[in-house]
Design a protein around this motif. Sequence first.
Motif, PDB file in Angstrom:
ATOM      1  N   MET A   1       0.827  -1.188   0.000  1.00  0.00           N
ATOM      2  CA  MET A   1       0.000   0.000   0.000  1.00  0.00           C
ATOM      3  C   MET A   1       0.874   1.257   0.000  1.00  0.00           C
ATOM      4  SD  MET A   1      -3.113   0.733  -0.031  1.00  0.00           S
ATOM      5  CE  MET A   1      -4.442   1.650   0.575  1.00  0.00           C
ATOM      6  N   LYS A   2       1.951   1.221   0.761  1.00  0.00           N
ATOM      7  CA  LYS A   2       2.848   2.365   0.847  1.00  0.00           C
ATOM      8  C   LYS A   2       3.508   2.633  -0.506  1.00  0.00           C
ATOM      9  CE  LYS A   2       6.707   4.163   3.506  1.00  0.00           C
ATOM     10  NZ  LYS A   2       7.673   3.925   4.571  1.00  0.00           N
ATOM     11  N   LYS A   3       3.879   1.559  -1.202  1.00  0.00           N
ATOM     12  CA  LYS A   3       4.511   1.713  -2.520  1.00  0.00           C
ATOM     13  C   LYS A   3       3.540   2.324  -3.523  1.00  0.00           C
ATOM     14  CE  LYS A   3       7.852  -2.022  -2.106  1.00  0.00           C
ATOM     15  NZ  LYS A   3       8.315  -3.292  -2.659  1.00  0.00           N
ATOM     16  N   LYS A   4       2.282   1.928  -3.460  1.00  0.00           N
ATOM     17  CA  LYS A   4       1.281   2.495  -4.355  1.00  0.00           C
ATOM     18  C   LYS A   4       1.099   3.984  -4.097  1.00  0.00           C
ATOM     19  CE  LYS A   4      -1.551  -1.527  -5.367  1.00  0.00           C
ATOM     20  NZ  LYS A   4      -2.917  -2.075  -5.362  1.00  0.00           N
ATOM     21  N   ALA A   5       1.082   4.370  -2.832  1.00  0.00           N
ATOM     22  CA  ALA A   5       0.932   5.779  -2.481  1.00  0.00           C
ATOM     23  C   ALA A   5       2.124   6.588  -2.971  1.00  0.00           C
ATOM     24  CB  ALA A   5       0.762   5.933  -0.974  1.00  0.00           C
ATOM     25  N   ILE A   6       3.311   6.040  -2.818  1.00  0.00           N
ATOM     26  CA  ILE A   6       4.518   6.736  -3.270  1.00  0.00           C
ATOM     27  C   ILE A   6       4.518   6.872  -4.784  1.00  0.00           C
ATOM     28  CG2 ILE A   6       7.030   6.538  -3.454  1.00  0.00           C
ATOM     29  CD1 ILE A   6       6.977   5.349  -0.615  1.00  0.00           C
ATOM     30  N   ARG A   7       4.145   5.812  -5.504  1.00  0.00           N
ATOM     31  CA  ARG A   7       4.072   5.888  -6.969  1.00  0.00           C
ATOM     32  C   ARG A   7       3.029   6.906  -7.417  1.00  0.00           C
ATOM     33  NH1 ARG A   7       3.344  -0.025  -9.031  1.00  0.00           N
ATOM     34  NH2 ARG A   7       2.757  -0.319  -6.883  1.00  0.00           N
ATOM     35  N   PHE A   8       1.902   6.956  -6.709  1.00  0.00           N
ATOM     36  CA  PHE A   8       0.861   7.912  -7.049  1.00  0.00           C
ATOM     37  C   PHE A   8       1.366   9.347  -6.876  1.00  0.00           C
ATOM     38  CE2 PHE A   8      -2.762  10.561  -5.663  1.00  0.00           C
ATOM     39  CZ  PHE A   8      -3.529  10.484  -6.818  1.00  0.00           C
ATOM     40  N   ILE A   9       2.030   9.616  -5.778  1.00  0.00           N
ATOM     41  CA  ILE A   9       2.560  10.962  -5.529  1.00  0.00           C
ATOM     42  C   ILE A   9       3.627  11.324  -6.555  1.00  0.00           C
ATOM     43  CG2 ILE A   9       3.906  12.339  -3.878  1.00  0.00           C
ATOM     44  CD1 ILE A   9       2.348  10.862  -1.659  1.00  0.00           C
ATOM     45  N   GLU A  10       4.482  10.380  -6.911  1.00  0.00           N
ATOM     46  CA  GLU A  10       5.510  10.641  -7.924  1.00  0.00           C
ATOM     47  C   GLU A  10       4.881  10.928  -9.287  1.00  0.00           C
ATOM     48  OE1 GLU A  10       8.012   7.213  -7.743  1.00  0.00           O
ATOM     49  OE2 GLU A  10       9.127   7.958  -6.001  1.00  0.00           O
ATOM     50  N   ARG A  11       3.812  10.210  -9.605  1.00  0.00           N
ATOM     51  CA  ARG A  11       3.125  10.437 -10.876  1.00  0.00           C
ATOM     52  C   ARG A  11       2.493  11.818 -10.910  1.00  0.00           C
ATOM     53  NH1 ARG A  11      -2.280   8.578 -12.851  1.00  0.00           N
ATOM     54  NH2 ARG A  11      -2.186   8.956 -15.067  1.00  0.00           N
ATOM     55  N   ILE A  12       1.858  12.215  -9.815  1.00  0.00           N
ATOM     56  CA  ILE A  12       1.254  13.550  -9.724  1.00  0.00           C
ATOM     57  C   ILE A  12       2.333  14.620  -9.872  1.00  0.00           C
ATOM     58  CG2 ILE A  12       0.056  15.170  -8.187  1.00  0.00           C
ATOM     59  CD1 ILE A  12      -1.810  13.080  -9.246  1.00  0.00           C
TER      60      ILE A  12
END
Length: 91
Positions: A1-12
């Motif tokens: 879950m943490k990795k998904k959140a980090i990827r989402f923030i990096e994409r934004i």
Amino acid sequence: MKKKAIRFIERIKAECGSRETVILFGMVVAAMYCPVWGGYLLYAIFRWKWCFAAASAYLVFWAGPFTPFFPCCIAITLFIKKMMRRRQRDE
């Protein structure tokens, strides 16, 4: 879950990196706050109390701690950017 959140923030972060997107984001924020500054402006000009009350209520709602104002603005900005890219590609 943490990795998904980090990827989402990096994409934004990557999507919002261009100058065009920052300008578009500023326009979206200004449009979203239009009822606030418009209401206060109408109150200053005409002294209509309902404009002051409506602008204040809108401001209090969106400035509240559980209201996602900036995530909504980011989502609208990225949606507009995507539609602009799609339109350019189709032409």
